[in-house]
Scaffold this active site. Structure first.
Site, PDB file in Angstrom:
ATOM      1  N   GLU A 121     -12.728 -29.410  36.495  1.00  0.00           N
ATOM      2  CA  GLU A 121     -13.727 -30.458  36.326  1.00  0.00           C
ATOM      3  C   GLU A 121     -13.061 -31.699  35.726  1.00  0.00           C
ATOM      4  O   GLU A 121     -12.282 -31.585  34.774  1.00  0.00           O
ATOM      5  CB  GLU A 121     -14.852 -29.988  35.399  1.00  0.00           C
ATOM      6  CG  GLU A 121     -16.014 -30.952  35.394  1.00  0.00           C
ATOM      7  CD  GLU A 121     -17.169 -30.506  34.499  1.00  0.00           C
ATOM      8  OE1 GLU A 121     -18.261 -31.063  34.618  1.00  0.00           O
ATOM      9  OE2 GLU A 121     -16.970 -29.598  33.679  1.00  0.00           O
ATOM     10  N   ALA A 255     -14.826 -25.331  25.992  1.00  0.00           N
ATOM     11  CA  ALA A 255     -14.978 -24.279  26.994  1.00  0.00           C
ATOM     12  C   ALA A 255     -15.260 -24.935  28.340  1.00  0.00           C
ATOM     13  O   ALA A 255     -15.538 -26.125  28.427  1.00  0.00           O
ATOM     14  CB  ALA A 255     -16.112 -23.326  26.616  1.00  0.00           C
ATOM     15  N   MET A 256     -15.193 -24.121  29.411  1.00  0.00           N
ATOM     16  CA  MET A 256     -15.473 -24.598  30.759  1.00  0.00           C
ATOM     17  C   MET A 256     -16.183 -23.507  31.539  1.00  0.00           C
ATOM     18  O   MET A 256     -15.734 -22.355  31.568  1.00  0.00           O
ATOM     19  CB  MET A 256     -14.177 -25.009  31.471  1.00  0.00           C
ATOM     20  CG  MET A 256     -14.344 -25.383  32.931  1.00  0.00           C
ATOM     21  SD  MET A 256     -15.409 -26.847  33.148  1.00  0.00           S
ATOM     22  CE  MET A 256     -16.008 -26.550  34.812  1.00  0.00           C
ATOM     23  N   GLU A 257     -17.271 -23.892  32.235  1.00  0.00           N
ATOM     24  CA  GLU A 257     -18.212 -22.947  32.815  1.00  0.00           C
ATOM     25  C   GLU A 257     -17.835 -22.426  34.198  1.00  0.00           C
ATOM     26  O   GLU A 257     -18.718 -22.092  34.997  1.00  0.00           O
ATOM     27  CB  GLU A 257     -19.592 -23.601  32.899  1.00  0.00           C
ATOM     28  CG  GLU A 257     -19.699 -24.760  33.880  1.00  0.00           C
ATOM     29  CD  GLU A 257     -19.467 -26.132  33.275  1.00  0.00           C
ATOM     30  OE1 GLU A 257     -19.892 -27.124  33.865  1.00  0.00           O
ATOM     31  OE2 GLU A 257     -18.841 -26.193  32.189  1.00  0.00           O
ATOM     32  N   ASN A 258     -16.556 -22.315  34.531  1.00  0.00           N
ATOM     33  CA  ASN A 258     -16.171 -21.797  35.842  1.00  0.00           C
ATOM     34  C   ASN A 258     -17.046 -20.608  36.222  1.00  0.00           C
ATOM     35  O   ASN A 258     -17.309 -19.724  35.404  1.00  0.00           O
ATOM     36  CB  ASN A 258     -14.704 -21.355  35.827  1.00  0.00           C
ATOM     37  CG  ASN A 258     -13.799 -22.361  35.176  1.00  0.00           C
ATOM     38  OD1 ASN A 258     -13.689 -23.492  35.620  1.00  0.00           O
ATOM     39  ND2 ASN A 258     -13.146 -21.951  34.092  1.00  0.00           N
ATOM     40  N   HIS A 290     -24.144 -21.760  25.903  1.00  0.00           N
ATOM     41  CA  HIS A 290     -24.088 -23.005  26.674  1.00  0.00           C
ATOM     42  C   HIS A 290     -23.399 -22.765  28.024  1.00  0.00           C
ATOM     43  O   HIS A 290     -23.914 -23.165  29.082  1.00  0.00           O
ATOM     44  CB  HIS A 290     -23.327 -24.054  25.862  1.00  0.00           C
ATOM     45  CG  HIS A 290     -23.179 -25.393  26.520  1.00  0.00           C
ATOM     46  ND1 HIS A 290     -23.840 -26.505  26.083  1.00  0.00           N
ATOM     47  CD2 HIS A 290     -22.426 -25.804  27.576  1.00  0.00           C
ATOM     48  CE1 HIS A 290     -23.508 -27.539  26.840  1.00  0.00           C
ATOM     49  NE2 HIS A 290     -22.651 -27.136  27.752  1.00  0.00           N
ATOM     50  N   GLU A 291     -22.243 -22.110  27.988  1.00  0.00           N
ATOM     51  CA  GLU A 291     -21.484 -21.894  29.226  1.00  0.00           C
ATOM     52  C   GLU A 291     -22.191 -20.908  30.153  1.00  0.00           C
ATOM     53  O   GLU A 291     -22.158 -21.065  31.382  1.00  0.00           O
ATOM     54  CB  GLU A 291     -20.069 -21.408  28.903  1.00  0.00           C
ATOM     55  CG  GLU A 291     -19.275 -22.314  27.976  1.00  0.00           C
ATOM     56  CD  GLU A 291     -19.227 -23.765  28.430  1.00  0.00           C
ATOM     57  OE1 GLU A 291     -19.180 -24.015  29.652  1.00  0.00           O
ATOM     58  OE2 GLU A 291     -19.260 -24.656  27.564  1.00  0.00           O
ATOM     59  N   HIS A 294     -24.923 -22.580  32.019  1.00  0.00           N
ATOM     60  CA  HIS A 294     -24.384 -23.332  33.163  1.00  0.00           C
ATOM     61  C   HIS A 294     -24.333 -22.487  34.437  1.00  0.00           C
ATOM     62  O   HIS A 294     -24.329 -23.046  35.546  1.00  0.00           O
ATOM     63  CB  HIS A 294     -22.964 -23.798  32.868  1.00  0.00           C
ATOM     64  CG  HIS A 294     -22.879 -25.139  32.226  1.00  0.00           C
ATOM     65  ND1 HIS A 294     -23.501 -26.258  32.735  1.00  0.00           N
ATOM     66  CD2 HIS A 294     -22.208 -25.561  31.114  1.00  0.00           C
ATOM     67  CE1 HIS A 294     -23.228 -27.307  31.968  1.00  0.00           C
ATOM     68  NE2 HIS A 294     -22.452 -26.906  30.973  1.00  0.00           N
ATOM     69  N   GLU A 313     -25.507 -30.566  31.951  1.00  0.00           N
ATOM     70  CA  GLU A 313     -25.158 -30.539  30.528  1.00  0.00           C
ATOM     71  C   GLU A 313     -26.362 -30.595  29.599  1.00  0.00           C
ATOM     72  O   GLU A 313     -26.355 -29.988  28.530  1.00  0.00           O
ATOM     73  CB  GLU A 313     -24.188 -31.682  30.213  1.00  0.00           C
ATOM     74  CG  GLU A 313     -22.875 -31.616  30.987  1.00  0.00           C
ATOM     75  CD  GLU A 313     -22.086 -30.331  30.746  1.00  0.00           C
ATOM     76  OE1 GLU A 313     -22.428 -29.576  29.807  1.00  0.00           O
ATOM     77  OE2 GLU A 313     -21.138 -30.080  31.504  1.00  0.00           O
TER      78      GLU A 313
END
Length: 825
Positions: A121, A255-258, A290-291, A294, A313
Site C-alpha cells: 500500500e 501494521a498493514m491489513e494484507n 483495526h487490521e 479491514h 480507515e
C-alpha cells in the site's frame, strides 16, 4: 475508449538472499471491452527481460518499452485482441526501503539473518510484479515461490502444494485468492516460527522470527476473537480459511491489513512479560482489531479510488475500538478514543490547511500522508461514531450489513455507504453525510441566552480566521441544569445557519454536546461558562463533559476567543479533578501552554504542580495490582507532566527508579516509559549505558522504543545534540523517529533543533516519507518559534523542490503561526 481489466494473475517468485534480488514470472489474464493493440502496466525498479502474449496454445514475444518516471511498462500486441494472457519475465530487488518486496534483518546466535516481506500500500506492488496497481483493478491471484528448503513461505491463502526441487530448493503453490486489490497481496519468505490454533473453518497463526512465538499467545487469541466479532457483526463469513499475523522486525508503520496475512511491528503484536505495559497491551488489542476490521472494510469492499480511502480507515478506526471494548469493557477504551482519536481529529481539522474526509483529487496523487491521516482515520472514525449515535446501534449495524453484502468483492465510492443505510433503514442520512464527508473543517456553535430562549449560530471553527460559509447538519444534544440537577436533555438536527431553542423553566446552566457525542465545539457567554465551571467543581457534569468543556476552552485560547489568563483562571474549577479524561486533557494542554507561552510558565507550572500532586498522592507513584487501566495510563502521563512542572518528589522517584534500571534491576512495565525519560533527563552519564543496552542483540522492541525516547530527553543541550547525531548515524531507519519526536518536546534543546534539522536534512530525507513528514511537523512548529520568518522562507523554498511534502509543510507553517501568536499574547 476500451476499458481494460485484469481477471487473474499467476505469479512465481524466486528470491536470492545472498545478493538480495529475485527473479519473477507473472502471467496476467486481461479482458478489454473492445479489441486493443497495446497494454500499459505499472512496474517500478524491475528489469523486464521478456514479454509474451498467448496465441492459441503457445506464447509469442511482444515488443515492449519502459518509462521509469511514470513507472509504466508498455507492451505492443502483435495483433488486436480483447481477451488475452500476458507472460512477463523479470528481476527485481529485495530492497531495504521498507516498501515493495524488502528485506528485514534479525539476529540469531549473534548472526545477522533476513526474512523477505512485502508492503504494497498504496502503490508498491509494482516493485514485485508488473500489474494494474490500483485498488479498483481487482483480480484473483495464484502465488508460487521457489525457495530454499530451510525456509517457509506465507501468502494470502494456505499452501496447496509443496514440491521438492534440485539444489535444496522447493516449490510452494498457494490456493487461489478471492477477488482482491493488488495492494493487499502479501509475500513472506524466511525462517519463520509459528504459533498455531484452529477453529472449525479457519486456521490461525502467528509468524515470527525464531524464538519469539513464546510472546504471541495474546495476539493469537485476540486475532481469533476479532474475526469472530467481524463475522457476527457483519453477518459475512471470512472468505479465506486462514489468518496469519506476521511480526516483522523492520516495519515502517504499526501494521498493514494484507488479506489474511496481516503484518505488524513486533511491539504491536508480541507481549513481553515484564516489559510490555498495560497501555502496550491495549494498543496491541486495538491495532489487531483495526487490521481485522479491514478484512471487511477495505479488503472485502474496497475504494474505487484512493480518495475514498476513508471507507477503509474510518470504519477500521471505529471498529478497532469497538472490538477491543467488546472483549475488554473494563478498559473503558472509548475514553481513550475520545482523548486520542477525537482530540487528534479536532487538532488537525482546526487548521485552515485541512482536507475533507473524502480526499480531493484523483488517482495516484491522492495518498495517506501525515497531513491527511488524522482526517481519514481519526475524524472519519469520530464522525461515524456520531452518526452511529444519531441512528442508533441497530440501524447503524443494519446499514453496514446491507452495504457490505451488496458490494462484497467490489470497489465503491463514498455515496454507496450512505445510500446503503437509506435503503436498509429508510433513514434519510445522505444529506447529513454529505456535509461531513465533502466539507473540510467542522462546526463551532456560538450560544447566546436571550430571555427565555437560546440563540444558536454555527460557523466553521479554525484557530486562524476563516471566511467559510459552510453549514453542517449537526446531531445536536443539549443538557439543561437547575442548580445541581440535570432536568432535561433535548436532541435536534441543527441544519441551518442559526436556530432558536426554548429554555425549560428555572434553568441555571446549559451544556451543548452532551457526553461529547458530536464532532463540534461550543462557545458560551461567560456567565454560562462559569455556571458550568461550578458544575465541574461539584462533579455534577460527567467526566466526558468536563473533558469537553476544558478542551474547547483551550482551543478558544488558541483561536484568540479567550486569553491564556482566562483559561488559567478557569482552571480553578478543576483543582479537585480526579478523573482520567479531564486530567489527560489538562496535562496535554498545560504542557503545550508551558512550551509555547514563555511569559506564563511560572503560573502554568504552579497550576499543573498543584493539580497533579494531589492526584499522584492519591493513586501513588507505584502501580498497584489489579488497579484500573485508566489509573495506570493516567499515572504515566502525570509523572512526565509533573516532572516538567518541577515536582521534586517525582524527580527523585524517577531518578531512583532509573538508576535501578541502569543497574539491571526489574522495573514495573507500566513505569518504564515515564521513568526512562524522567531519569535520562537528570542523569547525563546514562547515555553510554543506554547505548550499550540499545545495541544488545536480544533487546525486545518495546524496551528499544523506551530507550530511544529516553535518548531524546537529555537536559544537557550538547549531550542531546550528540545523542541526535548518534540517532542519525546508528539507529535503524524505522526507529529514528522516536527520539527525534521526543526531543521536539524537550525544552532544553528545542530552541536548537531548527539548526539541527537544516544540518541533517539530507539524512532525514532518507527516512520513510511518513516519518520525514512527522519530523517536519513536530520539530518546526515549536523549534521555529525564535525565527519564524526564516523558517517560513526555508520551508516554502523546500516545498517547491519537494512537492510530496507540501501538504505537511503548509500544515506545519500554520501551526507555527498559531504558536507564534499565542507566545506573543
Amino acid at each position: 475508449m476500451a476499458k481494460i481489466r485484469p481477471s487473474h494473475y499467476s505469479i512465481r517468485l524466486e528470491p536470492n538472499f545472498e545478493n538480495f534480488y529475485f527473479s519473477g514470472l507473472t502471467e496476467i489474464s486481461i479482458r478489454a471491452t473492445e479489441p486493443i493493440d497495446k497494454i500499459e502496466l505499472n512496474a517500478h525498479e524491475l528489469a523486464v527481460w521478456k514479454c509474451q502474449v498467448k496465441k492459441e496454445k503457445k506464447f509469442i514475444e511482444c515488443q515492449f518499452s519502459f518509462n521509469p518516471k511514470k513507472q509504466i511498462l508498455s507492451i505492443d500486441l502483435p495483433e488486436v485482441k480483447s481477451d488475452l494472457v500476458l507472460k512477463i519475465e523479470y528481476m527485481g530487488l529485495i530492497n531495504d526501503k521498507l516498501v515493495g518486496l524488502y528485506r528485514s534483518k534479525y539476529i540469531e546466535n549473534e548472526e545477522e539473518k533476513f526474512i523477505a516481506v512485502t508492503q504494497f500500500e498504496e502503490d508498491h506492488a509494482r516493485q514485485a510484479f508488473p500489474c494494474f496497481d490500483h485498488p479498483s483493478m481487482k483480480a484473483t491471484f495464484n502465488i508460487e515461490f521457489i525457495i530454499d528448503k530451510k525456509f517457509s513461505g506465507i501468502a494470502n491463502t494456505r499452501v496447496e502444494e509443496e514440491t521438492d526441487l534440485k539444489n535444496d530448493k522447493k516449490l510452494i503453490k498457494f490456493k487461489r485468492t478471492p477477488k482482491m486489490s493488488s495492494y493487499l497481496l502479501f509475500f513472506g519468505i524466511g525462517d519463520f516460527e509459528y504459533l498455531e490454533a484452529s477453529s472449525e473453518a479457519i486456521r490461525y497463526r502467528i509468524a515470527t522470527t525464531p524464538g519469539k512465538t513464546q510472546f504471541a499467545d495474546y495476539a493469537l487469541d485476540f486475532g481469533r476473537k476479532s474475526i469472530e466479532f467481524g463475522e457476527k457483526y457483519t453477518g459475512i463469513k471470512f472468505p479465506i480459511d486462514k489468518l496469519d499475523q506476521i511480526a516483522v522486525p523492520d516495519f515502517a508503520f504499526g501494521a498493514m491489513e494484507n488479506y489474511a496475512a496481516i503484518t505488524y511491528r513486533e511491539n504491536i503484536l508480541l507481549v513481553y512479560p515484564g516489559i510490555t505495559s498495560k497501555a502496550g497491551i491495549e494498543r496491541i488489542a486495538e491495532v489487531i482489531a483495526h487490521e481485522v476490521a479491514h478484512q471487511w472494510f477495505g479488503n472485502l469492499v474496497s475504494p474505487v479510488e484512493w480518495k475514498y480511502i476513508w471507507l477503509n480507515e474510518s470504519f477500521a478506526t471505529l471498529f478497532g475500538y469497538a472490538i477491543a471494548d467488546y472483549y475488554h469493557p473494563e478498559w473503558q477504551i472509548w475514553e481513550g478514543f475520545l482523548a486520542g482519536e477525537v482530540d487528534s481529529a479536532f487538532e488537525r481539522d482546526s487548521l485552515l490547511e485541512t482536507f475533507p474526509i473524502e480526499l480531493p483529487g484523483k488517482g495516484e496523487n491522492t495518498k495517506i500522508t501525515a497531513a491527511t491521516a488524522p482526517i481519514i482515520y481519526s475524524k472519519g472514525g469520530a464522525v461515524l461514531q456520531m452518526i452511529q449515535g444519531y441512528l442508533g446501534e441497530d440501524k447503524f449495524k443494519k446499514g453496514i450489513q446491507y452495504f457490505l453484502n451488496n458490494h462484497k468483492f467490489e470497489c465503491v465510492e463514498s455515496s454507496a455507504y450512505w445510500q446503503g443505510i437509506e435503503e436498509a433503514t429508510g433513514e434519510p442520512i445522505s444529506e447529513m453525510m454529505k456535509t461531513w464527508i465533502y466539507q473540510p473543517g467542522y462546526p463551532l456553535i456560538t450560544v447566546h441566552k436571550v430571555g427565555d430562549h437560546l440563540s444558536l449560530e454555527q460557523s466553521r471553527f479554525s484557530y486562524l480566521p476563516n471566511s467559510s460559509a459552510n453549514v453542517w447538519m449537526i446531531p445536536l444534544t443539549i443538557s439543561f441544569y437547575r442548580e445541581t440537577q440535570l432536568i432535561d436533555t433535548q436532541r435536534f438536527v441543527f441544519n441551518e445557519k442559526s436556530m432558536v431553542i426554548s429554555l425549560p423553566d428555572g434553568v441555571t446552566a446549559h451544556k451543548l454536546n452532551f457526553e461529547q457525542s458530536g464532532f463540534y465545539r461550543v462557545i458560551y457567554e461567560k456567565e454560562n461558562l462559569h455556571a458550568l465551571g461550578k458544575l465541574v467543581k461539584q462533579k455534577v457534569l460527567s467526566p466526558r463533559d468536563r473533558y469537553g468543556l476544558h478542551n474547547d476552552l483551550y482551543a478558544f485560547v488558541r483561536s484568540e476567543d479567550y486569553s491564556i489568563d482566562d483559561y488559567l483562571d478557569f482552571m480553578e474549577y478543576f483543582t479537585e479533578e480526579d478523573n482520567y479524561l479531564p486530567l489527560v486533557a489538562m496535562s496535554a494542554n498545560l504542557v503545550h501552554a508551558f512550551q509555547v507561552v514563555e511569559s506564563r510558565r511560572e503560573r502554568i507550572s504552579a497550576i499543573g504542580f498543584k493539580a497533579f500532586y494531589k492526584v499522584l498522592e492519591h493513586i501513588g507513584y507505584e502501580p498497584k495490582e489489579d488497579e484500573p487501566h485508566q489509573v495506570t495510563n493516567l499515572r504515566s502521563s502525570l509523572l512526565i507532566s509533573s516532572y516538567l512542572f518541577n515536582d521534586e518528589g517525582v524527580a527523585e522517584f524517577g531518578r531512583q527508579k532509573f538508576n535501578e534500571y541502569l543497574e539491571g534491576k526489574s522495573i514495573h512495565p507500566d513505569l518504564l516509559s515515564s521513568i526512562t525519560r524522567i531519569g535520562a533527563a537528570q542523569v547525563p552519564s546514562s547515555f553510554a549505558i543506554l547505548i550499550k543496552k540499545l545495541e544488545s542483540a536480544d533487546i525486545p522492541e518495546p524496551e528499544t522504543i523506551n530507550i530511544l525516547r529516553a535518548i531524546g530527553s537529555f537536559e544537557d543541550k550538547d549531550l542531546q545534540l550528540n545523542a541526535l547525531d548518534y540517532v542519525i548515524e546508528k539507529v535503524p531507519s524505522k526507529n529514528k523517529i522516536f527520539p527525534i519526536m521526543i526531543s521536539a518536546r524537550n525544552l532544553f534543546v528545542v530552541d536548537h533543533l531548527w539548526e539541527w534539522f537544516k544540518n541533517n536534512i539530507v539524512e532525514l530525507e532518507k527516512l520513510h516519507p511518513m516519518h520525514l513528514e512527522g519530523v517536519i511537523g513536530n520539530i518546526v512548529s515549536v523549534a521555529g518559534l525564535n525565527n519564524p520568518d526564516e523558517v517560513k522562507v526555508y520551508l516554502e523554498d523546500y516545498m517547491q523542490k519537494n512537492d510530496k511534502v507540501k501538504d505537511t509543510i503548509k500544515m506545519t507553517l500554520e501551526r507555527l503561526a498559531i504558536n507564534s501568536r499565542l507566545r506573543a499574547s
